[in-house]
Design a protein around this motif. Structure first.
Motif: not given
Length: 161
Positions: A69-73, A75-84, A102-106, A139-144
């Motif tokens: 599931s998506q569990v929120g949003m 912000s990193i480097y001024g951009s919005k990131a979706t957290t799963h 919980r990991i956010s997509s970079m 936690w974030f994925t390493m790169t987009p």
């Protein structure tokens, strides 16, 4: 990864591997851009790994799992990131500390209001390999583009652990 903002270079951040990763190119973006909140977004040149082995070697955590599931949003480097919320099947490297994580997509940076021009790589119910790094307490994925690989049942790992 090189973080470039206001014309100056600053090293560090998720997936930092400037001195040892073999880069084949980068996602360009070295200018200032207005962020979703009107502030300035840092444009990031992401390291490009030649092989999944390079991704594995530089990631803090590598795991097999799937987003439930998506569990929120965030912000990193001024951009919005979706957290799963990721259901972890197997940890291949590192110690993320929990069964579900919980990991956010970079996000891509300097892409206007759309954080994922090619789609959010964790927005799938499919089984994947996730290459992650920690930024602060998150936690974030390493790169987009190279933080998630499809990994269907029966597939062999594309790297050696």
């Amino acid at each position: 990864m090189l973080l470039t903002s206001c014309g100056g270079k600053v090293t560090g951040g998720p997936g930092t591997a400037e001195s040892t990763a073999k880069a084949t190119g980068s996602i360009l973006g070295s200018t200032r851009s207005p962020g979703p909140d009107g502030g300035t977004v840092a444009c990031v040149d992401w390291v490009r790994f030649e092989t999944p082995q390079g991704q594995y070697d530089k990631a803090s955590v590598v795991l097999i799992g799937k987003s439930v599931s998506q569990v929120g949003m965030t912000s990193i480097y001024g951009s919005k990131a979706t957290t799963h919320l990721v259901e972890v099947e197997q940890v291949l490297k590192g110690n993320p500390g929990r069964e579900n994580l919980r990991i956010s997509s970079m996000p891509q940076t300097c892409s206007g209001s759309d954080s994922y021009l090619d789609g959010d790589p964790l927005d799938t119910a499919e089984r994947v390999i996730i290459f992650a790094t920690k930024q602060g307490d998150e936690w974030f994925t390493m790169t987009p583009a190279q933080g998630v690989l499809p990994f269907p049942q029966g597939a062999e790992l594309p790297f050696h652990s």
